[in-house]
Design an enzyme around this catalytic site. Structure first.
Site, PDB file in Angstrom:
ATOM      1  N   PHE A   7       0.760  -1.122   0.107  1.00  0.00           N
ATOM      2  CA  PHE A   7       0.062  -0.021   0.026  1.00  0.00           C
ATOM      3  C   PHE A   7       0.813   1.270   0.011  1.00  0.00           C
ATOM      4  CE2 PHE A   7      -2.978  -3.017   2.141  1.00  0.00           C
ATOM      5  CZ  PHE A   7      -4.224  -2.626   1.435  1.00  0.00           C
ATOM      6  N   ASP A   8       0.345   2.384  -0.722  1.00  0.00           N
ATOM      7  CA  ASP A   8       1.031   3.520  -0.596  1.00  0.00           C
ATOM      8  C   ASP A   8       0.365   3.988   0.415  1.00  0.00           C
ATOM      9  OD1 ASP A   8       2.044   6.311  -1.170  1.00  0.00           O
ATOM     10  OD2 ASP A   8      -0.234   6.497  -2.102  1.00  0.00           O
ATOM     11  N   ASN A   9       0.580   5.470   1.207  1.00  0.00           N
ATOM     12  CA  ASN A   9      -0.135   5.721   2.298  1.00  0.00           C
ATOM     13  C   ASN A   9      -0.883   6.979   1.788  1.00  0.00           C
ATOM     14  OD1 ASN A   9      -0.758   6.777   4.937  1.00  0.00           O
ATOM     15  ND2 ASN A   9       1.178   8.221   4.895  1.00  0.00           N
TER      16      ASN A   9
END
Length: 264
Positions: A7-9
């Site tokens: 996941f990106d944030n």
């Protein structure tokens, strides 16, 4: 086969609130995507300061950012850039910059608190460096809160036996705290990683036998999208998305929980 999701944030797990100051014009705006801004110019670099920005309010506001970083040996990392440059070259530019002051960062604090009075995560402060002009062109302050379905989605993915990772360009301390909030192994959380490093994380997992899904929303996810077995573009941030990402994604979702319906 083992499965992993990276996941990106900001904009993916976290509803992002960002304040950007244009130093030359002494203007503040909140409706511009910093990655798109950098992508539109051939000589910009996004530099993330590895510090808790809250301490800046108590300092002399006319203190040069260059002096702050040099005198306190503040670590920084390059998160996104349109021009190849080494960290040592960037350090030289930053240390010798004579325009931007602490006030250029703290000017965004009030706006940020108005936007999100009960922030869950402070991503911190960053600088956009004009490499050719050798100046700090913009400052960025950002914070956010988890999108509503993140906690339940993460829990369900863990119940399915999927290994979860975070790879973000945001401040390392913020990503460590996010991993704790989501009960994700801190060793699986990578802060202030560049576009290339995100891709390397995906590649490394694949070399270890994982089938990898990359979930993100920004241009710094592009190489990881290309490398991943499955790429998912999230639109929950409701910001304009570069066509470069649309052209490299397998799935587009409006809500993070919709990745639960994707088989990979």
């Amino acid at each position: 086969m083992k499965k992993a999701i990276v996941f990106d944030n900001s904009g993916t797990l976290l509803e992002r609130y960002r304040v950007i100051k244009d130093i030359a014009n002494n203007s503040i705006f909140t409706d511009v995507n910093s990655l798109d801004l950098i992508d539109s110019n051939s000589s910009l670099a996004l530099v993330v300061l590895q510090m808790n920005a809250s301490v800046l309010s108590s300092l002399n506001q006319d203190y040069l950012i260059s002096n702050l970083i040099r005198d306190n040996d503040i670590e920084f990392d390059v998160s996104f850039t349109t021009k190849d440059i080494s960290k040592s070259e960037l350090k030289e530019i930053i240390y010798n910059e004579k325009i931007a002051t602490i006030k250029d960062i703290t000017d965004g604090f009030d706006t940020l608190h108005e936007k999100i009075p009960q922030m869950e995560l402070c991503n911190g402060s960053a600088l956009i460096i004009d490499i050719d002009k050798k100046v700090i062109s913009y400052t960025i302050t950002s914070a956010g809160r988890l999108f509503p379905e993140v906690l339940s989605t993460v829990e369900e993915l863990k119940n399915r036996g999927i290994e979860l990772f975070i790879a973000s360009g945001d401040r390392k301390g913020a990503i460590s705290r996010l991993a704790c909030m989501l009960n994700i192994n801190e060793n699986n959380a990578f802060g202030t990683v560049s576009t290339a490093q995100k891709c390397e994380i995906v590649s490394d997992l694949q070399s270890k036998g994982y089938k990898v899904m990359m979930v993100g929303d920004g241009l710094n996810d592009l190489l990881a999208f290309k490398k991943a077995d499955v790429s998912v573009l999230t639109l929950e941030q409701k910001e304009e998305v570069s066509p470069k990402l649309y052209n490299k994604t397998d799935f587009v979702v409006e809500d993070i929980s919709q990745i639960l319906d994707i088989t990979f």
